[in-house]
Motif scaffolding. Structure first.
Motif, PDB file in Angstrom:
ATOM      1  N   SER A 248       0.673  -1.119  -0.030  1.00  0.00           N
ATOM      2  CA  SER A 248       0.147   0.184  -0.145  1.00  0.00           C
ATOM      3  C   SER A 248       0.779   1.217   0.060  1.00  0.00           C
ATOM      4  O   SER A 248       0.534   2.099  -0.508  1.00  0.00           O
ATOM      5  CB  SER A 248      -0.943  -0.116   1.204  1.00  0.00           C
ATOM      6  OG  SER A 248      -1.655  -0.943   1.106  1.00  0.00           O
TER       7      SER A 248
ATOM      8  N   LYS B 266      -3.756  -1.450  -1.434  1.00  0.00           N
ATOM      9  CA  LYS B 266      -4.649  -0.278  -1.860  1.00  0.00           C
ATOM     10  C   LYS B 266      -3.762   1.205  -1.697  1.00  0.00           C
ATOM     11  O   LYS B 266      -3.284   1.521  -0.555  1.00  0.00           O
ATOM     12  CB  LYS B 266      -6.025  -0.016  -1.022  1.00  0.00           C
ATOM     13  CG  LYS B 266      -6.779  -1.441  -1.280  1.00  0.00           C
ATOM     14  CD  LYS B 266      -8.038  -1.110  -0.610  1.00  0.00           C
ATOM     15  CE  LYS B 266      -9.080  -2.371  -1.011  1.00  0.00           C
ATOM     16  NZ  LYS B 266      -8.498  -3.545  -0.243  1.00  0.00           N
TER      17      LYS B 266
ATOM     18  N   GLN C  20     -15.283  -0.309   4.234  1.00  0.00           N
ATOM     19  CA  GLN C  20     -14.172  -0.122   4.264  1.00  0.00           C
ATOM     20  C   GLN C  20     -13.541   1.240   5.062  1.00  0.00           C
ATOM     21  O   GLN C  20     -12.664   1.409   5.804  1.00  0.00           O
ATOM     22  CB  GLN C  20     -13.277   0.064   3.153  1.00  0.00           C
ATOM     23  CG  GLN C  20     -11.927   0.535   2.825  1.00  0.00           C
ATOM     24  CD  GLN C  20     -10.995  -0.825   3.536  1.00  0.00           C
ATOM     25  OE1 GLN C  20     -11.255  -1.731   3.103  1.00  0.00           O
ATOM     26  NE2 GLN C  20      -9.590  -0.291   3.957  1.00  0.00           N
TER      27      GLN C  20
END
Length: 365
Positions: free
Chosen positions: A16, A134, A342
């Motif tokens: 990430s 991410k 999330q």
């Protein structure tokens, strides 16, 4: 001039951060992981600009080296760094959740002319590994830096200028303060959660129906007991002294509660819970250590297709969910359907979406 960044360890956090660093201008991100399959995935998922097989050669080019590895592995890497050929002025950092041992080793690196600035991005996910990485994972999370007291302000600023592309809230703290605070709000609660689950297991063997009633508050308070046991083994060993202090304080607190119950004074007992409620209600809403869920409780009626109806509404609005479950024992839960998101933005959008289409009552947790 190109800034070369080398990320060693391409799991959830390392991957990430690598994705975030790619957003920085005039920056090339190299990546290495000891696992060959992870390196292949990093390449196919474009987690970094370039995956390397020879970490020592890549380190020669790096202006900033980031260890996305567990603390025990990072300590080994830090020892190896002493013999590597590195750029003059290179900055090294890590992502470990305990800082005491790391910063002791950092003092050794400093004596070798290597700047090491401890780091701990306090975010995570219910998923792990590179495929879960991410670029926005750390957004609005606290990213704690623990530089040595005599560290160059310019070096700290240089690292911050790179890490700002994670969109995390970067703060600087002493490594001792870091380990104490994370022991209080993260490490010790995991021990409590694990102990509650073990006590539950003992009782459930005698009264098997107990597991059917284990919902609501019990599931909420013990959710973190499902975390990676190897990671928590290491954290306990690395932050041992702080955790022993917390356990000593906890024993005192539990004895005080026991005395309170033995006194059988309804007013004092109510004051105890009221005081706890006030402290809990006044906590700031923020992203703390490790994985945080954003739950929406929906009090749905019982008819065929109602769950697909609700999730269908969310799909229409392109609102992503991370988990969904039906709560059967609801003594202290507001709503039978629990949908996890999330982040708070997705949860708020979902609440608005469902409210516009139904009369279902909802509760945010």
């Amino acid at each position: 001039m190109i800034r070369n960044v080398l990320v060693i360890g391409l799991g959830l956090i390392g991957g990430s951060i690598a994705l975030s660093c790619q957003k920085a201008p005039h920056t090339k991100v190299y990546g290495y992981d000891i696992n060959e399959e992870t390196r292949k995935l990093a390449s196919s998922l474009e987690i970094v600009h370039e995956v390397v097989d020879d970490v020592i050669q890549a380190a020669k080019l790096a202006d900033i080296i980031i260890f996305g590895t567990p603390v025990s592995a990072t300590l080994n890497w830090m020892e190896q760094l002493k013999s590597w050929q590195l750029k003059s002025g290179v900055i090294v950092t890590d992502t470990g959740s305990t800082k005491g041992l790391i910063m002791k080793k950092a003092e050794e690196l400093q004596q070798s002319g290597i700047s090491f600035i401890g780091g701990h991005p306090m975010a995570g996910s219910h998923k792990s590994g590179i495929s879960a990485a991410k670029p926005y994972l750390l957004e609005n999370a606290y990213y704690m830096l623990t530089p040595l007291k005599n560290e160059s302000a310019d070096k700290i600023e240089s690292l911050e200028q790179l890490l700002k592309f994670t969109f995390a809230k970067i703060i600087k703290v002493d490594s001792f303060e870091h380990d104490h605070m994370t022991a209080v709000v993260s490490h010790f609660p995991h021990i409590v959660a694990a102990s509650l689950v073990r006590q539950f297991d003992f009782e459930n063997q005698k009264y098997p129906m107990t597991s059917l009633l284990a919902a609501g508050g019990f599931r909420d308070i013990t959710r973190i007991a499902s975390s990676n046991p190897i990671m928590w083994r290491d954290i306990v060993l690395q932050n041992r002294d702080e955790l022993i202090d917390q356990l000593d304080s906890w024993v005192i607190e539990m004895n005080n509660v026991k005395d309170l119950i033995l006194k059988n004074d309804d007013e004092l007992i109510e004051q105890y819970f009221a005081g706890a409620k006030q402290v809990r209600d006044n906590l700031p809403v923020s992203t703390g250590a490790f994985y945080s869920t954003y739950d929406l409780y929906v009090d749905i009626p019982d008819y065929p297709g109602v769950i697909s109806e609700v999730t269908g509404y969310l799909a229409e609005e392109n609102i992503s969910i991370t988990n969904i479950r039906v709560v059967e024992a609801r003594e202290d839960v507001f709503g039978i359907l629990v949908i996890s998101f999330q982040n708070a933005v997705d949860r708020d959008l979902a609440e608005k979406c469902i409210k516009q289409r139904t009369q279902f009552e909802m509760y945010v947790s």
